[in-house]
Design a protein around this motif. Structure first.
Motif, PDB file in Angstrom:
ATOM      1  N   ARG A 299      28.449  44.913  30.210  1.00  0.00           N
ATOM      2  CA  ARG A 299      28.471  45.166  28.761  1.00  0.00           C
ATOM      3  C   ARG A 299      29.895  45.051  28.240  1.00  0.00           C
ATOM      4  N   ARG A 300      30.828  45.671  28.950  1.00  0.00           N
ATOM      5  CA  ARG A 300      32.225  45.612  28.508  1.00  0.00           C
ATOM      6  C   ARG A 300      32.760  44.183  28.603  1.00  0.00           C
ATOM      7  N   ARG A 301      32.305  43.466  29.573  1.00  0.00           N
ATOM      8  CA  ARG A 301      32.705  42.067  29.744  1.00  0.00           C
ATOM      9  C   ARG A 301      32.226  41.213  28.574  1.00  0.00           C
ATOM     10  N   GLY A 302      31.094  41.607  27.965  1.00  0.00           N
ATOM     11  CA  GLY A 302      30.560  40.853  26.839  1.00  0.00           C
ATOM     12  C   GLY A 302      29.177  40.272  27.074  1.00  0.00           C
ATOM     13  N   TYR A 303      28.549  40.635  28.204  1.00  0.00           N
ATOM     14  CA  TYR A 303      27.167  40.209  28.431  1.00  0.00           C
ATOM     15  C   TYR A 303      26.265  40.864  27.391  1.00  0.00           C
ATOM     16  N   THR A 304      25.157  40.221  27.090  1.00  0.00           N
ATOM     17  CA  THR A 304      24.194  40.792  26.147  1.00  0.00           C
ATOM     18  C   THR A 304      22.964  41.253  26.929  1.00  0.00           C
ATOM     19  N   PRO A 305      22.248  42.242  26.385  1.00  0.00           N
ATOM     20  CA  PRO A 305      21.003  42.661  27.057  1.00  0.00           C
ATOM     21  C   PRO A 305      20.004  41.510  27.130  1.00  0.00           C
ATOM     22  N   GLU A 306      19.995  40.659  26.104  1.00  0.00           N
ATOM     23  CA  GLU A 306      19.063  39.527  26.090  1.00  0.00           C
ATOM     24  C   GLU A 306      19.301  38.617  27.287  1.00  0.00           C
ATOM     25  N   ALA A 307      20.573  38.350  27.581  1.00  0.00           N
ATOM     26  CA  ALA A 307      20.894  37.448  28.691  1.00  0.00           C
ATOM     27  C   ALA A 307      20.499  38.071  30.024  1.00  0.00           C
ATOM     28  N   ILE A 308      20.713  39.370  30.172  1.00  0.00           N
ATOM     29  CA  ILE A 308      20.375  40.034  31.436  1.00  0.00           C
ATOM     30  C   ILE A 308      18.856  40.072  31.618  1.00  0.00           C
ATOM     31  N   ARG A 309      18.136  40.343  30.533  1.00  0.00           N
ATOM     32  CA  ARG A 309      16.663  40.329  30.636  1.00  0.00           C
ATOM     33  C   ARG A 309      16.152  38.930  30.965  1.00  0.00           C
ATOM     34  N   ASP A 310      16.764  37.943  30.344  1.00  0.00           N
ATOM     35  CA  ASP A 310      16.374  36.557  30.612  1.00  0.00           C
ATOM     36  C   ASP A 310      16.595  36.226  32.092  1.00  0.00           C
ATOM     37  N   PHE A 311      17.735  36.646  32.599  1.00  0.00           N
ATOM     38  CA  PHE A 311      18.055  36.419  34.016  1.00  0.00           C
ATOM     39  C   PHE A 311      17.002  37.084  34.912  1.00  0.00           C
ATOM     40  N   CYS A 312      16.699  38.343  34.628  1.00  0.00           N
ATOM     41  CA  CYS A 312      15.738  39.079  35.455  1.00  0.00           C
ATOM     42  C   CYS A 312      14.361  38.424  35.414  1.00  0.00           C
ATOM     43  N   GLU A 313      14.042  37.812  34.279  1.00  0.00           N
ATOM     44  CA  GLU A 313      12.760  37.134  34.188  1.00  0.00           C
ATOM     45  C   GLU A 313      12.763  35.850  35.013  1.00  0.00           C
ATOM     46  N   ARG A 314      13.853  35.108  34.906  1.00  0.00           N
ATOM     47  CA  ARG A 314      13.915  33.823  35.617  1.00  0.00           C
ATOM     48  C   ARG A 314      13.915  33.971  37.127  1.00  0.00           C
ATOM     49  N   ILE A 315      14.571  35.014  37.646  1.00  0.00           N
ATOM     50  CA  ILE A 315      14.641  35.138  39.102  1.00  0.00           C
ATOM     51  C   ILE A 315      13.299  35.534  39.694  1.00  0.00           C
ATOM     52  N   CYS A 332      22.584  31.997  32.004  1.00  0.00           N
ATOM     53  CA  CYS A 332      21.808  32.793  31.040  1.00  0.00           C
ATOM     54  C   CYS A 332      22.686  33.334  29.916  1.00  0.00           C
ATOM     55  N   ILE A 333      23.882  33.810  30.260  1.00  0.00           N
ATOM     56  CA  ILE A 333      24.743  34.358  29.206  1.00  0.00           C
ATOM     57  C   ILE A 333      25.285  33.232  28.327  1.00  0.00           C
ATOM     58  N   ARG A 334      25.589  32.091  28.933  1.00  0.00           N
ATOM     59  CA  ARG A 334      26.077  30.954  28.151  1.00  0.00           C
ATOM     60  C   ARG A 334      25.053  30.501  27.129  1.00  0.00           C
ATOM     61  N   GLU A 335      23.810  30.437  27.610  1.00  0.00           N
ATOM     62  CA  GLU A 335      22.764  29.962  26.726  1.00  0.00           C
ATOM     63  C   GLU A 335      22.588  30.912  25.547  1.00  0.00           C
ATOM     64  N   ASP A 336      22.630  32.196  25.829  1.00  0.00           N
ATOM     65  CA  ASP A 336      22.477  33.185  24.760  1.00  0.00           C
ATOM     66  C   ASP A 336      23.671  33.128  23.803  1.00  0.00           C
ATOM     67  N   LEU A 337      24.866  33.047  24.370  1.00  0.00           N
ATOM     68  CA  LEU A 337      26.054  33.079  23.509  1.00  0.00           C
ATOM     69  C   LEU A 337      26.254  31.783  22.739  1.00  0.00           C
ATOM     70  N   ASN A 338      25.778  30.681  23.284  1.00  0.00           N
ATOM     71  CA  ASN A 338      25.913  29.434  22.537  1.00  0.00           C
ATOM     72  C   ASN A 338      25.236  29.569  21.176  1.00  0.00           C
ATOM     73  N   SER A 339      24.124  30.275  21.134  1.00  0.00           N
ATOM     74  CA  SER A 339      23.445  30.414  19.849  1.00  0.00           C
ATOM     75  C   SER A 339      24.011  31.567  19.026  1.00  0.00           C
ATOM     76  N   LYS A 340      24.652  32.528  19.670  1.00  0.00           N
ATOM     77  CA  LYS A 340      25.079  33.732  18.931  1.00  0.00           C
ATOM     78  C   LYS A 340      26.556  33.792  18.583  1.00  0.00           C
ATOM     79  N   ALA A 341      27.389  33.191  19.441  1.00  0.00           N
ATOM     80  CA  ALA A 341      28.830  33.445  19.304  1.00  0.00           C
ATOM     81  C   ALA A 341      29.416  32.749  18.085  1.00  0.00           C
ATOM     82  N   LEU A 342      30.285  33.450  17.398  1.00  0.00           N
ATOM     83  CA  LEU A 342      31.027  32.848  16.292  1.00  0.00           C
ATOM     84  C   LEU A 342      32.165  32.031  16.883  1.00  0.00           C
ATOM     85  N   ARG A 343      32.371  30.853  16.321  1.00  0.00           N
ATOM     86  CA  ARG A 343      33.453  30.010  16.819  1.00  0.00           C
ATOM     87  C   ARG A 343      34.781  30.490  16.259  1.00  0.00           C
TER      88      ARG A 343
END
Ligand code: ATP
Ligand code: MG
Length: 560
Positions: A299-315, A332-343
């Protein structure tokens, strides 16, 4: 949630579907997540959380949070609080069903008395050494304890005495009376209760005997009406004991234990014991160090809950142990942040550039998109002026072949701005280090104006020197050099990567980042995804953690 995450069909679902078809448990589905509060949760726990709470959600059932606090010497309130925070942050809710195994200490005691009364438990005075000798080995049966045939009355009196504090720590235990010759050592009269004068974080000094996990767990499950008790594979051999206790105690509710493979990820430490060692020895900045595989670290690193849930689903969920490539988590985090992160534009290792033909004192506001993937995030303006910073490694005095960035006489595009051409290189007279570039710009090449008549191959990010904000940026490498080895402590420490964090303390970032918040994520153009470090940032010096770089090795490997 961007997508409706459902755990993909797996063998546990097949069991539940079958149970529902057979009207087992009156068609109820009730799971639990049972952490021991002796450390912070990690990504492996996230798998268990997503599985247990996910099943409850998908089957319109319930999932309890239960603290397995049967071992007072290792448990702390800090852990209890962090676990609640982490489960909630992951997006799950236990409503009013947060329990503690210690809530059941009285009932557990009653269950033990009941076993004694039905001649299924006895007080044993063997010392640990003798106990080992009597237990036998994997190839040889054990032998009966000389105390095995104590009368019910004597056992009741001794067990009562154990509770009353009449005996020294470790001098006696309560054991189940099952079968000392069983091929399964877990059934060779396992210990149910031990004497231990330790203060418990919830029951204080009320108890000086504590139940063993293997005894407390099935009973807690049964008392809470759990239908499917999902745990990791190492408990498979404990299942006969689980079932023996449930049936011997004639529990009304009979939960079924189901085991699945625990999650291992390359380059990540996944045992609480080892994580605690990293924390206690000061090798990391606490449980929430951004390099830690803990939920709070991620969380402190910047991961999102969505990315972690996505990962847990995929594995997915499997019956045999395996190790997942960390590249998949990063995907998983890249994919989530690509759509969310402000440039945003941020220069990590600044090199000053003076644009000699740009009017002194002039500042232009250039429009740029906040996120091309999400047009509704709108535009912002970034200042452009005569002095800017670019990355040091975007310039080469003697460019190698195919270096399309800045070099003497070479022209590049500044992202969202103009073409500039390098005319002069200024060096520190003492060290010879390049300290400044003199460039000219072509006013006809303004981005978006469509007036540029020639093409350039390189596009650089930059910030305007006068308005830029100084910041610290932290780049991370893996905490472990290679896969976690399940070997000795010493080996584990040898695996620690001494260069797992790089701190760049003189970065220059665009002024909009002065208002950065920890719940927002940013893509620093060409540099990766970043998140404000809520713990170490100050008003004077914002600190940004790199969540992950831009290059996706996992997606690439999938394609080839
Ligand atoms: P550790 O071995 O790291 O100390 P643990 O299993 O003792 O972990 P618990 O607090 O008992 O930690 O775990 C709570 C739940 O999370 C248990 O049901 C356990 O099976 C599950 N769990 C723990 N680690 C993993 C993992 N790596 N993958 C999947 N589930 C896990
Ligand atoms: Mg455990």
């Amino acid at each position: 949630m961007t997508t409706n995450t459902t755990i993909s069909s797996n063998f546990i679902e097949n069991i539940i579907n079958e149970d529902l078809k057979n009207n087992k448990n009156n068609k109820r589905v009730h799971t639990r997540f049972p952490p021991e509060p002796n450390g912070y949760l990690h990504i492996g726990h996230a798998k268990s959380i997503c599985l247990n709470f996910g099943i409850a959600r998908d089957y319109n059932g319930l999932c309890n949070l239960r603290f397995d606090d049967t071992n007072p010497s290792k448990e702390e309130v800090e852990y209890v609080e962090s676990i609640q925070e982490d489960v909630k942050w992951l997006g799950f809710d236990w409503d009013d069903r947060m329990f503690y195994a210690s809530d059941y200490f009285e009932q557990l005691y009653e269950c033990a008395v009941q076993l004694i009364k039905s001649e299924k438990a006895y007080v044993c005075d063997l010392n640990p050494q003798e106990m080992r000798e009597y237990r036998g080995t994997l190839t040889e049966p054990g032998k009966n304890s000389p105390y095995r045939d104590r009368s019910i009355a004597e056992n009741l009196e001794l067990f009562d005495g154990m509770r009353a504090g009449k005996f020294a720590d470790g001098s006696r235990v309560l054991r189940a009376k099952i079968d000392m010759a069983s091929p399964n050592v877990n059934l060779r009269d396992p210990i149910l209760y031990r004497i231990m004068r330790a203060e418990h974080h919830r029951t204080g000094n009320t108890w000086c005997i504590y139940p063993m996990y293997d005894f407390a767990h099935p009973i807690s499950d049964a008392l809470e009406g759990i239908t499917h008790s999902i745990c990791t594979l190492e408990f498979e051999d404990h299942r006969p004991l689980y079932d023996w206790l449930i049936s011997s105690l004639e529990m009304e509710n009979c939960p079924q234990q189901i085991e699945f493979a625990r999650l291992n990820v390359t380059n990540l430490v996944m045992s609480k014991r080892k994580l605690r060692m990293l924390v206690e020895e000061g090798l990391v900045d606490g449980w929430d160090d951004p390099r830690m595989p803990t939920i709070s670290g991620l969380r402190r690193r910047g991961y999102t809950p969505e990315a972690i849930r996505d990962f847990c689903e995929r594995i997915g969920v499997a019956k045999s142990n395996s190790t997942v490539d960390i590249a998949m988590l990063e995907h998983c985090i890249r994919e989530d942040l690509n759509s969310k992160a402000l440039r945003a534009m941020a220069v990590l290792r600044p090199l000053k550039v003076v644009i000699t033909n740009y009017p002194e004192g002039q500042v232009e506001e250039l429009e740029t998109e906040n996120n091309p993937e999400q047009p509704d995030t709108g535009n912002r303006s970034i200042p452009f002026s005569r002095e800017i910073y670019i990355e040091q490694d975007d310039f080469m005095e003697f460019p190698i072949k195919k270096f399309f960035r800045l070099a003497p006489g070479q022209e590049v595009r500044l992202k969202n701005a103009y073409f500039i051409k390098c005319e002069e290189v200024i060096k520190d007279p003492k060290t010879g280090e390049v300290i400044e570039l003199r460039c000219t710009y072509d006013p006809e090449t303004k981005s978006g104006s469509g007036t540029a008549t020639r093409k350039v191959k390189g596009t650089l990010h930059w910030v305007s020197a006068a308005q830029a904000v100084k910041a610290e940026v932290r780049l991370f490498d893996y905490l472990l050099k290679e896969e976690e080895t399940e070997q000795e402590e010493k080996d584990f420490k040898d695996d620690i990567n001494p260069n797992s964090m790089e701190r760049l303390t003189a970065c220059m970032v665009e002024p909009s980042l002065l208002h950065a918040t920890a719940d927002q994520r940013y893509q620093f153009i060409r540099n990766g995804y970043f998140c404000l470090d809520a713990k170490d940032s100050t008003a004077e010096l914002p600190v940004f953690n790199r969540v992950v770089g831009l290059r996706d090795s996992w997606a690439k490997a999938q394609k080839s």
